[in-house]
Design an enzyme around this catalytic site. Structure first.
Site, PDB file in Angstrom:
ATOM      1  N   PRO A  35       0.831  -1.204   0.000  1.00 13.33           N
ATOM      2  CA  PRO A  35       0.000   0.000   0.000  1.00 13.33           C
ATOM      3  C   PRO A  35       0.868   1.257   0.000  1.00 13.33           C
ATOM      4  O   PRO A  35       1.949   1.283   0.583  1.00 13.33           O
ATOM      5  CB  PRO A  35      -0.792  -0.102   1.317  1.00 13.33           C
ATOM      6  CG  PRO A  35      -0.694  -1.537   1.720  1.00 13.33           C
ATOM      7  CD  PRO A  35       0.617  -2.034   1.200  1.00 13.33           C
ATOM      8  N   LYS A  36       0.392   2.294  -0.676  1.00 12.39           N
ATOM      9  CA  LYS A  36       1.058   3.594  -0.643  1.00 12.39           C
ATOM     10  C   LYS A  36       0.372   4.427   0.440  1.00 12.39           C
ATOM     11  O   LYS A  36      -0.757   4.875   0.271  1.00 12.39           O
ATOM     12  CB  LYS A  36       0.967   4.288  -2.003  1.00 12.39           C
ATOM     13  CG  LYS A  36       1.717   5.613  -2.060  1.00 12.39           C
ATOM     14  CD  LYS A  36       1.598   6.243  -3.441  1.00 12.39           C
ATOM     15  CE  LYS A  36       2.372   7.550  -3.480  1.00 12.39           C
ATOM     16  NZ  LYS A  36       1.865   8.541  -2.481  1.00 12.39           N
TER      17      LYS A  36
END
Length: 336
Positions: A35-36
């Site tokens: 995930p960013k």
């Protein structure tokens, strides 16, 4: 030796590994997807009880996050260097605004906020092991194994968490197409890749989000009679049109015709709620130089982040929406 004789094992001047933007996820073998996170990128250094936190720019962050420093300092681990993200959660959602409020000159204010809105560190890579061994040259698979071993004894949900990952592109695609939440995209890393400080060897793919906005005004290009940017608005709960951002992705081919179209609507009510200009972190020296318009035109724009009910960055103009009523353009489109 660094920082008044403290040996962190690697220089504090080391730069985090960076990512290039892409429109889609890489689908060939050998990728790890993560995930960013929407926070402050941070390298966390420990040597004994001494802690240093460094932003992506290299600027020190430790004084702004004393609760994170206290937790890392108290761990029964003599040394490490971790790459991660500082985040703050409010009402079940991550708040970038709360992070920015920490960058305050008054220590008393920072201490108060550290209790009221504590931050935590999301760890996703390890550069130096607790044994004092630099592992930048090792593969991501090996570095991740070292990080997971470290996290078994050190992670706590309220202080330090391990970022999830997948090596399944189908699952990563589901993350990317999700409705939002705590992350705003996916970061892709080569499983067999070394950690290369400062180099853009990762790939980041942001979640595509769009909104239909009213064009409440425009600005001319500097030293020009042609339009430079469109000022975007959304209607609030009171029926007022709030300024929420801008778009300047106008092609040269359409600029002259668009200028004529906009000037024909000039002098309208413009923004009846929050207006452009005034002191804010979005302001520029030309913030007050804008032309109000009758609220008749609607455009669809693509955006990434929303902070304080505004687009944090400029947006990309996708298309005009003559089929959309301006009154239909409200905040529900950008609320997660």
């Amino acid at each position: 030796m660094t920082k008044a004789g403290i040996d962190f094992g690697l220089s504090l001047e080391i730069e985090p590994m960076e990512a290039r933007s892409a429109d889609s996820l890489p689908v060939d073998d050998g990728w790890q997807y993560e995930p960013k996170w929407d926070g402050f990128r941070c390298l966390a250094f420990k040597s004994g009880s001494h802690i240093d936190l460094r932003a992506k720019s290299g600027k020190p962050l430790a004084r702004y996050f004393p609760e994170v420093v206290a937790y890392l300092s108290g761990l029964a681990v003599d040394r490490f260097i971790i790459d991660g993200e500082l985040v703050i959660e409010l009402d079940g959602k991550l708040s970038f605004d709360a992070l920015q409020m920490r960058l305050h000159p008054a220590e008393s204010r920072i201490r108060k906020l550290s209790v009221e809105t504590p931050a935590r560190l999301v760890a996703f890579d390890m550069l130096l092991t607790p044994a004092g061994v630099p592992i930048l040259d090792q593969s991501l698979r090996e570095r991740r194994a070292a990080l997971e071993g470290f996290a078994k004894d050190t992670s706590r949900p309220e202080h330090l968490i391990l970022s999830p990952f997948t090596r399944d592109v189908t699952e990563a695609s589901r993350w990317l197409s999700g409705s939002g939440g705590d992350t705003d995209g996916v970061v892709c890393k080569r499983v067999d890749g070394a950690y290369l400080p400062g180099e853009r060897v990762m790939t980041k793919v942001k979640r595509r989000r769009t909104a239909d906005c009213v064009v409440g005004g425009f600005r001319y290009e500097s030293d020009s009679e042609l339009v430079g940017s469109l000022l975007l608005g959304l209607y609030n709960e009171k029926g007022e049109l709030d300024h929420v951002g801008f778009t300047s992705t106008i092609t040269n081919a359409e600029r002259r015709e668009l200028t004529s179209r906009l000037e024909a609507l000039r002098g309208g009510s413009g923004f009846t709620g929050k207006s452009p200009g005034g002191p804010s972190r979005w302001s520029t020296k030309r913030s007050s130089e804008w032309e109000p318009l009758a609220p008749e035109l609607v455009v669809e724009v693509r955006f990434d982040h929303v902070t304080g009910r505004r687009f944090r960055h400029g947006t990309k103009l996708l298309r005009w929406r003559p089929d959309k009523k301006p009154s239909q353009c409200d905040y529900h489109q950008i609320e997660r």
